[in-house]
Design an enzyme around this catalytic site. Structure first.
Site, PDB file in Angstrom:
ATOM      1  CG  ASP A   1      -1.669  -1.295   1.416  1.00  0.00           C
ATOM      2  OD1 ASP A   1      -2.108  -1.874   0.405  1.00  0.00           O
ATOM      3  OD2 ASP A   1      -1.803  -1.748   2.563  1.00  0.00           O
TER       4      ASP A   1
ATOM      5  CD  GLU B   1      -9.352  -2.226  -0.554  1.00  0.00           C
ATOM      6  OE1 GLU B   1      -9.727  -2.436   0.618  1.00  0.00           O
ATOM      7  OE2 GLU B   1      -8.781  -3.090  -1.253  1.00  0.00           O
TER       8      GLU B   1
END
Length: 530
Positions: free
Chosen positions: A21, A190
């Protein structure tokens, strides 16, 4: 996308290990990146680059996880999820979501710190992937975040808030500004990253899941919407599955680039660099080769740099592990001893979980390289109680380790054990063997598909050679293979890890120590010029 023969090129991934991420910013001529660290400590890694291709690890922004009691044991799927890194008003800011507690931030005047203690911006379960934005023209500040269905019962939506410019609190209850359920075919929306560009608010956010998803771009004239959506990066006919979730950055010369991850099983989420330009339909960003990820591309228009990567090797000077190492939980005093020489001296911590390394907080770990490699370390098991042991592990939902153990008769033996994913206890992967002098050099050859071959050399340089171990089958330098091939597995959200551990069963008194020296990772297959 063609590259001229005379152009310097790089190859993806630019970070070939589990830097999950990623988010990236530029400050002056320097680029900085952070990534998820989940339940490992220290957390919030801080990487630096001058060319977006070569990166070094310069520190961590989070020294301990809170609350202390919750992270006293391994929590591989909790802790720090999908941080956002920003630079505003002369300070670095990192916001992240703890899926069980809420949205936190830390900040610092310098990237190497000192960083503030975590501040809870918004409490709540299931609040993840926050990203702030300061509007320098209006003085307003905003924050967008996603939702974890496992904690909140909802997902596939992004919620926006007005935020206090000091970054300490949110000023409203929030509003759903993008509802993925209303977009045909979209799911698991997301990881939003919030920007302003050309008079628009832009949210770059992935959807479709980490292994099979795509990168979306949303734009609106107003922060609270309505937003238009577009897919701007997807696998297409490439080998890069699920290319998404990352950050946009612009170089001093005006080039645009996008860093994102690719899920690669036991290797975790490796980081790719994609060219990017604005000016697609409706002014949208065009990422990669017209929306497909590139494997090779012309380097960014930045001054050339020496090849670099986050450190892996370690001599542990003064008994201190390098920045690349993280504990599987908050560390406690006494696990590692500082001293004047080289070598990592670990205490054989007594534990009722000696039968399962996955439950231990005192495992020192680093990321598994995404390229075939050989891992080696020297180990000495010092005076200790029967049952004291230490070794080198490949850890995940399943694990295997090789090392030394003191037997009931006081002698030291070479042991190799493993545990399957559903197993509650480990068992022998090979019969124990003598380890004269209480020393061994341990090796793991990690090939394609993260398939691991363990081996050992118990030759004692300070004593007689182990003639039993020196027979047929000894390999390079006296190394002998041990057990069957072990296929490394990830943990939930986390790639497999290399680990060093020392432990002992429950009992009274000091159980002894283990000393690790000359930790080395040798890449077996060098890629072309990065």
């Amino acid at each position: 996308m063609s590259v001229r023969p005379d152009e310097p090129v790089y190859r993806n991934p630019v970070l070939d290990a589990d830097w999950s991420d990623p988010d990236v910013i530029r400050v002056g001529d320097d680029f900085y990146l952070t990534a998820s660290s989940f339940g490992r400590v220290p957390g919030l890694p801080l990487l630096h680059s001058r060319d977006l291709v070569n990166w070094t690890l310069v520190g961590h922004a989070l020294q301990r996880l809170e609350p202390e009691s919750e992270f006293a044991v391994p929590r591989h799927d909790r802790g720090v999820w999908a941080p956002s890194l920003r630079h505003h008003d002369g300070r670095f800011w990192i916001f992240w979501g703890d899926p069980d507690r809420g949205i936190f931030q830390v900040n610092a005047a310098e990237i190497r710190g000192p960083w503030t203690r975590p501040h809870l911006v918004k409490a709540g379960r299931g609040l993840i992937d926050p990203c702030p934005l300061w509007d320098d023209e209006t003085g307003e500040a905003y924050l967008v975040h996603a939702w974890a269905k496992s904690r909140s019962g909802v997902n596939n939506r992004l919620t926006g808030h007005r935020m206090h410019p000091h970054g300490t609190e949110l000023l409203d209850e929030g509003k759903v500004i993008v509802d993925g359920d209303r977009i045909p075919g979209w799911f698991t929306l997301e990881g939003p990253k919030l920007y302003q560009h050309d008079g628009w608010f832009w949210i770059l956010a992935p959807a479709g899941g980490v292994e099979t998803g795509w990168q979306g771009a949303f734009r609106s004239r107003a922060f609270f919407g309505p937003y238009e959506e577009e897919v701007v990066l997807e696998q297409k006919d490439t080998d890069v599955n699920g290319p998404h979730q990352g950050g946009w950055v612009r170089t001093p010369s005006g080039e645009d680039w996008f860093l994102h991850f690719q899920q690669r099983g036991a290797y975790g989420r490796v980081v790719h660099l994609q060219p990017m330009r604005w000016g697609g339909g409706g002014g949208r960003p065009v990422i990669g080769d017209d929306g497909a990820p590139v494997t090779e591309h012309r380097r960014p228009d930045l001054p050339p740099q020496q090849p670099a990567a986050p450190a892996t090797d370690d001599d542990f000077p003064g008994g201190r592990p390098g920045r690349q190492w993280q504990w599987t939980a908050n560390p406690r005093d006494g696990w590692a001893t500082h001293h004047s020489a080289d070598g990592l001296r670990l205490t054989c911590v007594r534990t009722p979980d000696a039968h399962d390394l996955r439950a231990l907080p005192n495992v020192l770990t680093q990321r598994l390289p995404g390229t075939p490699c050989t891992v080696e370390v020297d180990l000495r098991l010092d005076d200790g109680e029967p049952g004291a042991r230490a070794g080198l592990a490949v850890l995940g939902d399943a694990y295997s380790w090789i090392g030394l153990e003191r037997g009931p008769d006081g002698t030291v033996r070479l042991v190799h054990r493993f545990a399957e994913t559903a197993a509650e206890r480990e068992r022998d992967a090979a019969p124990p063997r003598p380890a004269p002098g209480g020393r061994a050099r341990l090796r793991v050859d990690i090939g394609a598909g993260a398939r691991c071959r363990f081996s050992y050399d118990t030759h004692d340089p300070y004593g007689p050679y182990d003639t039993e171990d020196a027979g047929d089958g000894a390999g390079e330098g006296g190394f002998r293979p041990s057990g069957q091939i072990f296929a490394a597995t990830p943990w939930r959200w986390v790639g497999a890890l290399l680990g060093l551990v020392a432990l002992a069963p429950t009992g009274q008194g000091h159980a002894g120590t283990a000393t690790f020296t000359q930790f080395r990772i040798r890449i077996q297959e060098k890629r072309a010029d990065r």
